[in-house]
Scaffold this motif. Sequence first.
Motif, PDB file in Angstrom:
ATOM      1  N   GLY A   5       0.812  -1.218   0.000  1.00 10.31           N
ATOM      2  CA  GLY A   5       0.000   0.000   0.000  1.00 10.31           C
ATOM      3  C   GLY A   5       0.838   1.257   0.000  1.00 10.31           C
ATOM      4  O   GLY A   5       0.528   2.226  -0.718  1.00 10.31           O
ATOM      5  N   ILE A   6       1.922   1.268   0.774  1.00 10.29           N
ATOM      6  CA  ILE A   6       2.797   2.443   0.827  1.00 10.29           C
ATOM      7  C   ILE A   6       3.468   2.666  -0.524  1.00 10.29           C
ATOM      8  O   ILE A   6       3.579   3.803  -1.008  1.00 10.29           O
ATOM      9  CB  ILE A   6       3.835   2.264   1.943  1.00 10.29           C
ATOM     10  N   ALA A   7       3.920   1.556  -1.146  1.00  9.73           N
ATOM     11  CA  ALA A   7       4.547   1.692  -2.468  1.00  9.73           C
ATOM     12  C   ALA A   7       3.551   2.221  -3.491  1.00  9.73           C
ATOM     13  O   ALA A   7       3.885   3.091  -4.320  1.00  9.73           O
ATOM     14  CB  ALA A   7       5.104   0.336  -2.908  1.00  9.73           C
ATOM     15  N   THR A   8       2.319   1.716  -3.454  1.00  9.83           N
ATOM     16  CA  THR A   8       1.291   2.203  -4.379  1.00  9.83           C
ATOM     17  C   THR A   8       0.981   3.671  -4.134  1.00  9.83           C
ATOM     18  O   THR A   8       0.811   4.457  -5.088  1.00  9.83           O
ATOM     19  CB  THR A   8       0.012   1.364  -4.217  1.00  9.83           C
ATOM     20  N   LEU A   9       0.892   4.057  -2.860  1.00 11.40           N
ATOM     21  CA  LEU A   9       0.627   5.455  -2.526  1.00 11.40           C
ATOM     22  C   LEU A   9       1.723   6.363  -3.060  1.00 11.40           C
ATOM     23  O   LEU A   9       1.442   7.437  -3.629  1.00 11.40           O
ATOM     24  CB  LEU A   9       0.514   5.595  -1.008  1.00 11.40           C
ATOM     25  N   PHE A  10       2.972   5.929  -2.911  1.00  6.40           N
ATOM     26  CA  PHE A  10       4.108   6.736  -3.381  1.00  6.40           C
ATOM     27  C   PHE A  10       4.072   6.894  -4.903  1.00  6.40           C
ATOM     28  O   PHE A  10       4.266   7.997  -5.441  1.00  6.40           O
ATOM     29  CB  PHE A  10       5.402   6.069  -2.937  1.00  6.40           C
ATOM     30  N   LEU A  11       3.828   5.798  -5.623  1.00  8.18           N
ATOM     31  CA  LEU A  11       3.838   5.843  -7.089  1.00  8.18           C
ATOM     32  C   LEU A  11       2.606   6.542  -7.646  1.00  8.18           C
ATOM     33  O   LEU A  11       2.691   7.288  -8.634  1.00  8.18           O
ATOM     34  CB  LEU A  11       3.939   4.421  -7.645  1.00  8.18           C
ATOM     35  N   TRP A  12       1.448   6.296  -7.025  1.00  9.77           N
ATOM     36  CA  TRP A  12       0.190   6.836  -7.563  1.00  9.77           C
ATOM     37  C   TRP A  12       0.199   8.358  -7.564  1.00  9.77           C
ATOM     38  O   TRP A  12      -0.347   8.996  -8.463  1.00  9.77           O
ATOM     39  CB  TRP A  12      -0.980   6.309  -6.737  1.00  9.77           C
ATOM     40  N   ARG A  13       0.796   8.941  -6.537  1.00 10.09           N
ATOM     41  CA  ARG A  13       0.834  10.401  -6.452  1.00 10.09           C
ATOM     42  C   ARG A  13       1.728  11.019  -7.523  1.00 10.09           C
ATOM     43  O   ARG A  13       1.626  12.219  -7.806  1.00 10.09           O
ATOM     44  CB  ARG A  13       1.334  10.822  -5.071  1.00 10.09           C
ATOM     45  N   ARG A  14       2.587  10.216  -8.116  1.00  9.52           N
ATOM     46  CA  ARG A  14       3.554  10.739  -9.083  1.00  9.52           C
ATOM     47  C   ARG A  14       3.258  10.321 -10.518  1.00  9.52           C
ATOM     48  O   ARG A  14       3.928  10.775 -11.441  1.00  9.52           O
ATOM     49  CB  ARG A  14       4.965  10.283  -8.687  1.00  9.52           C
ATOM     50  N   MET A  15       2.276   9.454 -10.715  1.00  7.65           N
ATOM     51  CA  MET A  15       1.954   8.982 -12.062  1.00  7.65           C
ATOM     52  C   MET A  15       0.961   9.927 -12.732  1.00  7.65           C
ATOM     53  O   MET A  15       0.043  10.457 -12.081  1.00  7.65           O
ATOM     54  CB  MET A  15       1.367   7.568 -12.002  1.00  7.65           C
ATOM     55  N   ARG A  16       1.162  10.115 -14.055  1.00  7.51           N
ATOM     56  CA  ARG A  16       0.278  10.992 -14.834  1.00  7.51           C
ATOM     57  C   ARG A  16      -0.108  10.278 -16.124  1.00  7.51           C
ATOM     58  O   ARG A  16       0.619   9.426 -16.636  1.00  7.51           O
ATOM     59  CB  ARG A  16       0.976  12.314 -15.153  1.00  7.51           C
ATOM     60  N   TRP A  17      -1.279  10.650 -16.653  1.00 10.66           N
ATOM     61  CA  TRP A  17      -1.769  10.098 -17.906  1.00 10.66           C
ATOM     62  C   TRP A  17      -2.400  11.221 -18.715  1.00 10.66           C
ATOM     63  O   TRP A  17      -3.366  11.835 -18.285  1.00 10.66           O
ATOM     64  CB  TRP A  17      -2.773   8.992 -17.623  1.00 10.66           C
TER      65      TRP A  17
ATOM     66  N   GLY B 248      -1.334  14.191 -19.252  1.00 11.97           N
ATOM     67  CA  GLY B 248      -1.263  15.465 -18.566  1.00 11.97           C
ATOM     68  C   GLY B 248      -2.014  15.552 -17.266  1.00 11.97           C
ATOM     69  O   GLY B 248      -1.893  16.543 -16.537  1.00 11.97           O
ATOM     70  N   ALA B 249      -2.800  14.555 -16.946  1.00 12.43           N
ATOM     71  CA  ALA B 249      -3.583  14.573 -15.703  1.00 12.43           C
ATOM     72  C   ALA B 249      -3.011  13.552 -14.729  1.00 12.43           C
ATOM     73  O   ALA B 249      -2.637  12.439 -15.118  1.00 12.43           O
ATOM     74  CB  ALA B 249      -5.051  14.269 -15.981  1.00 12.43           C
ATOM     75  N   ALA B 250      -2.945  13.934 -13.472  1.00 10.02           N
ATOM     76  CA  ALA B 250      -2.433  13.028 -12.447  1.00 10.02           C
ATOM     77  C   ALA B 250      -3.434  11.914 -12.184  1.00 10.02           C
ATOM     78  O   ALA B 250      -4.659  12.137 -12.215  1.00 10.02           O
ATOM     79  CB  ALA B 250      -2.153  13.805 -11.160  1.00 10.02           C
ATOM     80  N   TRP B 251      -2.927  10.732 -11.929  1.00  3.37           N
ATOM     81  CA  TRP B 251      -3.804   9.606 -11.600  1.00  3.37           C
ATOM     82  C   TRP B 251      -4.619   9.890 -10.346  1.00  3.37           C
ATOM     83  O   TRP B 251      -5.767   9.451 -10.222  1.00  3.37           O
ATOM     84  CB  TRP B 251      -2.966   8.342 -11.375  1.00  3.37           C
ATOM     85  N   ALA B 252      -4.024  10.624  -9.426  1.00  8.89           N
ATOM     86  CA  ALA B 252      -4.717  10.918  -8.176  1.00  8.89           C
ATOM     87  C   ALA B 252      -5.945  11.789  -8.392  1.00  8.89           C
ATOM     88  O   ALA B 252      -6.833  11.845  -7.529  1.00  8.89           O
ATOM     89  CB  ALA B 252      -3.760  11.596  -7.200  1.00  8.89           C
TER      90      ALA B 252
END
Length: 832
Positions: free
Chosen positions: A278-290, A292-296
């Motif tokens: 969960g921590i790894a997903t939280l770290f990556l999810w906040r930084r991933m974009r698609w 031009g829009a953030a996944w978050a």
Amino acid sequence: MTGRLSLLAFVAASGAVHGLPQMPGRAWLLGLCCAAMVFTVMAARYLPARRRWQLLTPLWMAMAGLLLTVARVEHRLADTLHFENENKVSRVVLRVAGLPRLGPDSRQFEAEVISSIPEGVPSRIQVSWSAGQWAGPYGRADRAPSDFPELIPGQVWRMALTLKPPHGTRNPQAFDYESYAFAQGIRALGSVRGTPKYLHDEPWASLPVVAQRARYRLRAAMQPYLQDKRYGAVLLALAIGDQASVPANDWIVFNRTGITHLVSISGSHITMIAALGGIATLFLWRRMRWRGAAWAERLPAQVAAAMAALLIAWLYCLLAGWGVPAQRTFFMLAVIAFTYIFRIYMTAFRLLTVVAFVLVLLDPWALLASGFWLSFGAVYVLMSSGGWYGLAVGSSRHTWRQRLPTFLATATRLQLAITAGLMPLLAIIFHEVSLASPLANAYAIPVISLLVTPLALLLAGAALVPGLDTLASACAWLGHAALHTVMVPTAWLSEFEMANFNVAAAPLWLTLLAMLGLVLATLPHGFPGRRLAWLLMAPALLWRPGGPPEGGWNLHALDVGQGSAIVIQTRHHAVLFDAGLRSSSSSDAAARVIWPFLRSQGISRLGALIVSHADIDHAGGVRSLLEALPVAQSYSSFDLLAYLKREAGLLGIPDQLPPLPLAMSACEYGMGWHIDGVTFEFLWPLANSATAESKRQNKARNAQACVLRIRGRHHSALLTADIGSGQESMLVARGLGKTDVVMAAHHGSKSSSSPGFIAETQAVHVVAQAGAWNRYGHPAAAIQERWQAGGARFWRTDHHGAISLSSRHEGLRARSERMAARRYWQHQVHEP
């Protein structure tokens, strides 16, 4: 509160079904439903709406739990081995459904039956495949392991199997194998005959098969890196939950020091792995974009992390074998994730209630597993002891150096609370409580949870990927080194006499008092007398059952399979006649049955140990027994010290003898002693001949076996070991006289129990200790009929379980464990 009571009512009603000797008939169920309907109508007419729902909702949830469990039990009972197929060969086409258990000369696995000839074979069975030549109970270190074809979950085979229903030994306060097999859905046991034929592979037959296949591949990949390491089997257990290869001696160390939960996949391990994911997903999810829009922006990172953690937990639980602790942890994490995602307020008590309901709804037999009660008990104590209810709340501005002592004190307090809180449950289930547990867990928890377990999982992943051999070897070495470092002080702690203490089986009212103390001690802070509630557990933990009155005796003919073990209790002393069978180098009846029974009876010392003769079904458990408790005096018809030395050599430990009795003597005619108003006297053999024992054959050993007579103020008993009709005739010729209780000689063999002997003793009760479907045909039907014709009540441990006889002024009472504690899953024995 009504919702929680309703869920608990469902769980309680489901549990009540498991206490029934047989399933209720349809008329009984219909009557119960009609009574509930009448009560509902009356409540709807005379009670206000709020009060009405407070009563009716739990009532109908209890009805639902009872009816649903009964329906599922009846469905499983219907999936049974037909009586005509018992102990006969059937030709079965089956699919390997479980992770095979590997032995040097055997394979064992669960299988799904596809078809059979004849019909009447259950849908799920357990198969044992043994090599052609058995290495004996001690094994052979110089013998290479037998060759077997590769058995992989999903494979389909055609096998000729000798099928039997699950049948285990039944003793007071002991493990019930038939209950375990029924809960696992195993409805028959099959032994391979001839050469099985491989048909084809079905790797995607079902999700459980896929999961077991993945476990198999991981085990095969990890074994080359662990096979030469002392605790390699523990690393394997931490990664995939395969505990079968962990040595029995290691489990003794784990149990005595209270770290068993750390060396198998437990809730803490699953939670830790899920949290890391969960921590790894939280770290990556906040930084991933698609685009031009953030996944978050599309899905909050916290929600994605919760879903990822739950998925990882589910996969790890499948990899662990989906046991009760794993199920409890997964459902608890699922409820937490669900409430977090949908912003639902959930207290600790509500969380445990919902998880228990879901678990019992999906698997009503989870209540039969000790892991259910220990797992929920530990979490409840942890939540209650770590809760802030009743405590002052304020912000903390201390540095980490200032917070460290507080953290260590809190961790120690929680560990002590778990140890103390689980004492009643451990006492009820195992009759043993570890005093070294707080200290051992203090250093073992961080090392095993934060270092050894992640390394074991990293090893599993690296072993599967080609080219990562160096990483896999490094993980195996480092993980084993850390585990070995932990085990050095742990093994040292386990050797202390005070590392644990034994608890006798307490009466029901003391057990309930202890459980009440646990509930009161874990109430929110501020309740008066909360800390003193721990004292309510003391009476159950310190309980010691009283012995029979002066001149009375208790005789327990234990169910040890094809072997002999008889416990005699007087007012202040205990005597054991024979020590049961040794079945392998790591398993014998003394460790499995005799010592747990003595522990449950509060017996911590034997006044006398009598080993009638050197046959392995009578002397096989002597070593384990001497290691378990002190023995004041031993009697035998052979050189017991020489026997123990020879056995140590066969076990590969020639220089390690168990603690010996304070005195060792030969049993001879005329020897005897008098204690607590009861006389013990040897009637056979006429003279000691232990020096020639090595030259004797089995028949000669039987003829020289110790025969013991017990005489109290009111009744007498005769323990005949394996003597034959010739020795019986000599006893009769010397004026044996009437005897109330007789142990049928040689397990009820045709070579014993002569008509003259039966007429002389005029026994009221006769007990034959024998194993179910034993190859010798003990006890012989003709012998049973002969005793019954002589007026005796004939008991046999394979049909009736352990037989307990009590000699009192009021009379001689007999109790059969199978008849007195009957349950619906119990194998129905067809008596002749």
